[in-house]
Design a protein around this motif. Structure first.
Motif, short mmCIF file in Angstrom:
data_model
loop_
_atom_site.label_atom_id
_atom_site.label_comp_id
_atom_site.label_asym_id
_atom_site.label_seq_id
_atom_site.Cartn_x
_atom_site.Cartn_y
_atom_site.Cartn_z
N GLN A 86 12.19 35.46 -11.61
CA GLN A 86 11.19 36.52 -11.64
C GLN A 86 11.82 37.88 -11.92
OE1 GLN A 86 8.71 36.59 -8.17
NE2 GLN A 86 7.56 38.38 -8.81
N ASP A 87 13.02 38.12 -11.36
CA ASP A 87 13.68 39.41 -11.56
C ASP A 87 14.75 39.34 -12.66
OD1 ASP A 87 15.56 37.84 -10.32
OD2 ASP A 87 15.97 39.22 -8.67
N TYR A 88 14.74 38.22 -13.44
CA TYR A 88 15.61 37.97 -14.59
C TYR A 88 17.05 37.65 -14.19
CZ TYR A 88 11.67 40.65 -16.41
OH TYR A 88 10.42 41.13 -16.65
N ALA A 89 17.57 38.24 -13.09
CA ALA A 89 18.89 37.92 -12.54
C ALA A 89 20.00 38.03 -13.59
CB ALA A 89 18.87 36.52 -11.91
N LEU A 90 19.95 39.05 -14.44
CA LEU A 90 21.02 39.27 -15.40
C LEU A 90 22.22 39.91 -14.70
CD1 LEU A 90 18.94 40.73 -18.38
CD2 LEU A 90 19.78 38.39 -18.12
N PHE A 91 23.42 39.58 -15.18
CA PHE A 91 24.62 40.19 -14.62
C PHE A 91 24.70 41.65 -15.07
CE2 PHE A 91 25.89 35.65 -15.09
CZ PHE A 91 25.95 35.35 -13.73
N PRO A 92 24.66 42.60 -14.16
CA PRO A 92 24.57 44.02 -14.56
C PRO A 92 25.81 44.54 -15.27
CG PRO A 92 24.89 43.82 -12.18
CD PRO A 92 24.64 42.43 -12.70
N HIS A 93 26.97 43.92 -15.02
CA HIS A 93 28.22 44.41 -15.61
C HIS A 93 28.51 43.77 -16.97
CE1 HIS A 93 29.14 40.69 -13.51
NE2 HIS A 93 30.23 40.57 -14.25
N MET A 94 27.60 42.90 -17.44
CA MET A 94 27.80 42.22 -18.72
C MET A 94 26.79 42.70 -19.75
SD MET A 94 28.44 38.23 -17.74
CE MET A 94 29.81 37.68 -16.70
N THR A 95 27.17 42.64 -21.02
CA THR A 95 26.24 42.93 -22.10
C THR A 95 25.26 41.75 -22.24
OG1 THR A 95 27.61 41.89 -23.79
CG2 THR A 95 28.00 44.23 -23.33
N ALA A 96 24.24 41.96 -23.06
CA ALA A 96 23.29 40.87 -23.33
C ALA A 96 24.01 39.66 -23.90
CB ALA A 96 22.21 41.35 -24.29
N LEU A 97 24.93 39.90 -24.83
CA LEU A 97 25.69 38.81 -25.45
C LEU A 97 26.53 38.07 -24.41
CD1 LEU A 97 26.47 37.46 -28.16
CD2 LEU A 97 28.40 39.05 -28.28
N GLU A 98 27.19 38.81 -23.53
CA GLU A 98 28.02 38.18 -22.50
C GLU A 98 27.19 37.41 -21.49
OE1 GLU A 98 31.67 41.48 -22.51
OE2 GLU A 98 29.91 41.74 -21.21
N ASN A 99 26.00 37.91 -21.18
CA ASN A 99 25.10 37.20 -20.28
C ASN A 99 24.72 35.83 -20.85
OD1 ASN A 99 23.69 38.34 -17.66
ND2 ASN A 99 24.21 40.12 -18.91
N VAL A 100 24.39 35.81 -22.13
CA VAL A 100 23.97 34.56 -22.76
C VAL A 100 25.15 33.61 -22.91
CG1 VAL A 100 22.98 33.53 -24.85
CG2 VAL A 100 22.07 35.68 -23.96
N ALA A 101 26.31 34.13 -23.26
CA ALA A 101 27.49 33.28 -23.47
C ALA A 101 28.03 32.70 -22.17
CB ALA A 101 28.60 34.09 -24.17
N PHE A 102 27.70 33.34 -21.04
CA PHE A 102 28.27 32.95 -19.76
C PHE A 102 28.04 31.47 -19.42
CE2 PHE A 102 28.04 32.46 -15.12
CZ PHE A 102 29.27 32.97 -14.75
N GLY A 103 26.84 30.97 -19.73
CA GLY A 103 26.51 29.60 -19.35
C GLY A 103 26.91 28.54 -20.36
N LEU A 104 27.55 28.94 -21.45
CA LEU A 104 27.90 27.97 -22.50
C LEU A 104 29.26 27.34 -22.24
CD1 LEU A 104 26.63 30.03 -25.58
CD2 LEU A 104 25.48 28.13 -24.42
N THR A 105 29.42 26.80 -21.07
CA THR A 105 30.73 26.25 -20.67
C THR A 105 31.10 24.97 -21.40
OG1 THR A 105 29.63 25.15 -18.81
CG2 THR A 105 30.64 27.30 -18.38
N ASP A 106 30.12 24.32 -22.00
CA ASP A 106 30.42 23.07 -22.73
C ASP A 106 30.96 23.33 -24.12
OD1 ASP A 106 29.59 21.57 -20.59
OD2 ASP A 106 27.57 21.21 -21.36
N LEU A 107 30.89 24.58 -24.57
CA LEU A 107 31.41 24.93 -25.90
C LEU A 107 32.81 25.51 -25.78
CD1 LEU A 107 28.37 26.71 -27.62
CD2 LEU A 107 29.23 24.42 -28.07
N PRO A 108 33.65 25.33 -26.80
CA PRO A 108 34.97 26.00 -26.82
C PRO A 108 34.77 27.52 -26.78
CG PRO A 108 34.83 24.30 -28.53
CD PRO A 108 33.46 24.44 -27.97
N LYS A 109 35.68 28.23 -26.19
CA LYS A 109 35.53 29.67 -26.01
C LYS A 109 35.28 30.42 -27.31
CE LYS A 109 37.99 30.45 -21.65
NZ LYS A 109 39.08 31.19 -20.98
N HIS A 110 35.94 30.01 -28.39
CA HIS A 110 35.80 30.74 -29.65
C HIS A 110 34.42 30.54 -30.29
CE1 HIS A 110 37.00 26.72 -31.06
NE2 HIS A 110 36.48 27.04 -32.23
N LYS A 111 33.67 29.55 -29.81
CA LYS A 111 32.34 29.30 -30.37
C LYS A 111 31.21 29.89 -29.52
CE LYS A 111 33.38 25.02 -32.87
NZ LYS A 111 33.00 23.58 -33.05
N ARG A 112 31.51 30.24 -28.29
CA ARG A 112 30.46 30.69 -27.37
C ARG A 112 29.78 31.97 -27.86
NH1 ARG A 112 33.73 29.77 -21.64
NH2 ARG A 112 34.13 27.53 -21.99
#
Length: 345
Positions: A86-112
């Protein structure tokens, strides 16, 4: 079915169930809404599906895989389910791109980062990828939260009152955008909301909850036009309720006059008719099967008018278009345009 929820129950205080024997299913590429008042158990149901809460009884399956039962509980991060808070729970210290990339743990880092950028573009946030949450509007934060939820390509998205923090105009436009994104992604979703208009316009099917139970499941048209209970009839919008006793008939005598029913009934019955399924007319020349009443209030809304009509001590609500013009204290008759729906309970 993609998701199957079978007879689930949950209590936080012994003997006081919050969710009671709740059962429903969600199909592939379907948006299902749990609609009900605050405290009815809809958010708890969502948290049980996500794995944030454990079941007391019942079972939850995703693609025939058991996620929850009294003997099994799959951790939230292993369920393949996305969650938009409900409150979106975005990480305040991260950019929009970093917020989205954060959960992509199944991908190699260079692809996230590349994949996160692609998902942000799909949600219309490509130009804002380097901004932090504090630099984004409520609607933009909503889309970032959705991008973060769909980026891992979950089978199911859970949405907990996602539009409640937005103003009315932004809420409507964002709702349309989010629905389009989910449909284009080919995902299924469960929306929790107390807003009737939101559920009716956003979902393919709706489950109306009351006191921990689902009272009715159906398409928006079915639950609105064919309510099964007095609660559903009243919660889905304004309605007029009539009670009476009939003997194997599809006509009931009311204080506005004869009212046709959608089916034959017998004994004591309760029926509902929406305000837009009634109209008002001048009593001159009208059949005597309709009783005279008086307009006690009117609400002009531009495209339509709501009249409150008193007949024999009872008040009724009538919605008409803006061409049917009467004033307060005018004498009128209320005439049905459609049949009233016999309620089962």
């Amino acid at each position: 079915m993609l998701l199957e929820v079978k007879n689930i129950e949950k209590s936080f205080v012994e003997g006081v169930p919050v969710v009671r024997q709740t059962t429903f299913s969600v199909g592939e590429n379907e948006i299902f809404a749990l609609l009900g008042p605050s405290g009815c158990g809809k958010t708890t149901t969502l948290r049980l599906i996500s794995g944030f809460e454990k079941l007391d009884n019942g079972e939850i399956y995703l693609e025939d895989d058991l996620l929850s039962s009294t003997k099994k509980h799959v951790a939230p991060q292993k369920r393949g389910i996305g969650f938009v808070f409900q409150d979106y729970a975005l990480f305040p210290h991260m950019t929009a791109l970093e917020n989205v990339a954060f959960g992509l743990t199944d991908l190699p880092k260079h692809k996230r980062k590349v994949f996160a950028e692609e998902v942000l573009c799909r949600t219309g946030m490509g130009d804002h990828q380097h901004k932090g949450p504090a630099e984004l509007s409520g609607g933009q934060q909503q889309r970032v939260a959705l991008a973060r939820a769909i980026a891992p390509e979950p089978k199911l998205i859970l949405l907990d009152e996602p539009f409640s923090n937005l103003d009315a105009i932004l809420r409507e436009s964002t709702r349309k955008e989010v629905r389009s994104i989910i449909k284009k992604a080919g995902m299924s979703a469960v929306l929790v909301t107390h807003d009737q208009e939101e559920a009716l316009s956003f979902a393919d099917r709706i489950g109306v909850m009351n006191e921990g139970r689902i009272e009715q499941i159906g398409t928006p048209e079915e639950v609105y036009y064919q309510p099964k209970s007095k609660f559903v009839a009243r919660f889905l919008g304004r309605t007029n309720i009539f009670e009476g006793e009939i003997e194997d008939s599809d006509i009931i005598e009311t204080k506005i006059g004869h009212l046709k029913l959608n089916r034959k009934a017998k004994g004591k019955i309760t029926c509902s008719i929406r305000p837009e399924h009634l109209t008002i007319e001048s009593p001159n020349g009208t059949s005597d099967k309709y009783q005279k009443g008086m307009i006690v209030a009117r609400e002009f809304k531009g495209h339509d008018i709501t009249y409150h009509v008193e007949c024999d001590g009872e008040r009724y609500i009538v919605h008409t278009d803006n061409r049917i013009l009467f004033e307060q204290n005018d004498e009128v008759v209320v005439r049905p345009l459609e049949s009233a729906v016999v309620l089962e309970r």
